[in-house]
Design an enzyme around this catalytic site. Structure first.
Site, PDB file in Angstrom:
ATOM      1  N   ASP A 294       9.408  13.133   0.949  1.00 11.80           N
ATOM      2  CA  ASP A 294       8.467  12.774   1.797  1.00 11.80           C
ATOM      3  C   ASP A 294       7.900  11.508   1.595  1.00 11.80           C
ATOM      4  O   ASP A 294       7.443  11.143   0.632  1.00 11.80           O
ATOM      5  CB  ASP A 294       7.063  13.950   1.761  1.00 11.80           C
ATOM      6  CG  ASP A 294       6.196  13.870   2.829  1.00 11.80           C
ATOM      7  OD1 ASP A 294       6.611  13.151   3.755  1.00 11.80           O
ATOM      8  OD2 ASP A 294       5.103  14.286   2.355  1.00 11.80           O
TER       9      ASP A 294
ATOM     10  N   ASP B  67       9.803  11.906   8.706  1.00  6.88           N
ATOM     11  CA  ASP B  67       9.814  11.198   7.268  1.00  6.88           C
ATOM     12  C   ASP B  67       9.788  12.123   6.188  1.00  6.88           C
ATOM     13  O   ASP B  67       9.361  12.006   5.075  1.00  6.88           O
ATOM     14  CB  ASP B  67       8.489  10.485   7.217  1.00  6.88           C
ATOM     15  CG  ASP B  67       7.249  11.303   6.840  1.00  6.88           C
ATOM     16  OD1 ASP B  67       7.218  12.435   7.785  1.00  6.88           O
ATOM     17  OD2 ASP B  67       6.303  11.157   6.282  1.00  6.88           O
ATOM     18  N   GLU B  68      10.384  13.307   6.562  1.00  5.43           N
ATOM     19  CA  GLU B  68      10.290  14.385   5.671  1.00  5.43           C
ATOM     20  C   GLU B  68      11.546  15.355   5.755  1.00  5.43           C
ATOM     21  O   GLU B  68      11.972  15.506   6.900  1.00  5.43           O
ATOM     22  CB  GLU B  68       9.003  15.332   5.880  1.00  5.43           C
ATOM     23  CG  GLU B  68       8.294  15.912   4.956  1.00  5.43           C
ATOM     24  CD  GLU B  68       7.097  16.790   5.569  1.00  5.43           C
ATOM     25  OE1 GLU B  68       7.219  17.868   5.167  1.00  5.43           O
ATOM     26  OE2 GLU B  68       6.575  16.243   6.456  1.00  5.43           O
TER      27      GLU B  68
HETATM   28 MG   LIG Z   1       4.982  11.831   4.797  1.00  5.40          MG
END
Ligand SMILES: [Mg+2]
Length: 353
Positions: free
Chosen positions: A12, A107-108
């Site tokens: 993350d 983003d993960e």
């Molecule tokens: Mg994040």
């Protein structure tokens, strides 16, 4: 029979959109910075940096409120093409380690590294490698969690944020869980949390004192899930290449809402959370909206409208129609956006608001 041990990573990026902006303009690094739509548009904060968090600002907070907490906040509307580009670079790094990547947002991602033989199969070294490669190739820091299950890997990546690396090895799972607050468990929101609190349950160790029967009586189907999570059981696989069809958020209320007038105010926080989720996915093109209402007798109704963009007004109209189908007290409301299939995205897009 014991299932084979798995190694799951959850990676993350730390305050991703803000991190991209700070990377490209170092003057933004030390000042409170947030990415989000303006207060005039009734926007919410998608991401903010750590100096902004010191003012109590967090994602999904209405921009107007963030600006009251920190009047000198630097607010950027966001460059989602650029974020998508950096995201693609980072996802490519994940794929260098394993093809079993399940992206959760820009983003993960979850990575199943059970079969990876590099780094002598050490999940810790794989996590370190990911962090180093991500930083050196994109200038973005990652927090990574490693654990035998998805829900623990996700908790682990959050454990030492930012720039964190937390490994919960199989022999440490029990130790880790016993002290874990129940509200960290996947799916435990404010309503479940409040009911557990009323039962005197704050940690997973206390949760384990409740029998499966008790939990099912108290929480229905979710009771079984709570029983398993408290014992570290989570058999969900890392799912690859699933095209996301919709993005939605929902709330189960601590107390049923008796009528339509008491339901309406509940839409605002839901719409704010949905807006933040859409932002986290880089505002994918939306083809329509959907609302879901569960009544006090557990019947569920969903209503969909093609061609409408997600806005509180649209959901309000849909909510009224959905509620009229049963005219009963409401225990859950969900709002969602239907996404345009990838194949059609280049042909048609709707403005968000
Ligand atoms: Mg994040």
């Amino acid at each position: 029979m014991t299932p084979p041990l798995r190694k799951i990573l959850h990676a993350d990026c730390d305050c991703f959109y803000a991190a991209v902006e700070m990377r490209d303009d170092p003057a933004l690094r030390e000042i409170p910075l947030a990415i989000g739509a303006s207060a005039e548009r009734r926007g919410v904060i998608a991401t903010c940096n750590y100096p902004a968090r010191e003012y109590g600002i967090h994602s999904a907070m209405p921009t107007a409120r963030a600006l009251r907490l920190c009047p000198h906040l630097t607010l950027l509307s966001g460059d989602f093409d650029r974020y998508r580009e950096v995201s693609a670079q980072i996802q490519a790094i994940f794929h260098e380690l394993t093809p079993l990547v399940e992206p959760l947002s820009l983003d993960e991602a979850f990575l199943d590294v059970s079969a990876v033989s590099r780094f002598s199969g050490s999940a810790t070294w794989m996590a370190r490698w990911l962090k180093e490669e991500c930083l050196s190739r994109t200038g973005i820091t990652l927090s990574v969690g490693a654990a035998p299950t998805k829900f623990l890997a996700k908790i682990a990546s959050d454990w030492e944020k930012p720039d964190g690396l937390t490994v919960i090895s199989p022999d440490r799972v029990d130790d880790f869980l016993l002290r874990l607050p129940v509200n960290k468990l996947h799916g435990v929101g404010p309503a479940t949390s409040a009911r557990l609190d009323a039962l005197g349950i704050a940690t997973c160790e206390q949760l384990r004192t409740l029998s499966l029967d008790d939990l099912i009586t108290e929480f229905g189907k979710f009771g079984q899930r709570l029983f398993e999570l408290a014992r570290g059981i989570d058999n969900r696989d890392v799912r690859v290449e699933r095209e996301r069809k919709s993005i939605s958020v929902e709330t189960t209320f601590a107390h049923n809402l008796p009528d339509i007038d008491s339901c309406r105010p509940a839409l605002l926080p839901l719409c704010e959370r949905l807006e933040e989720r859409l932002a986290r996915h880089g505002y994918p093109p939306v083809s329509g909206i959907v609302i879901k209402v569960r009544f006090d007798d557990f019947t569920l109704t969903t209503l969909e409208s093609q061609g409408l963009a997600p806005s509180q007004e649209s959901y309000d109209r849909l909510l009224e129609q959905a509620w009229a189908r049963a005219k009963r007290p409401v225990r859950l409301i969900g709002v969602g956006a239907r996404l345009l299939p990838e194949a059609k995205r280049r042909q048609l897009t709707l403005p968000l608001q």
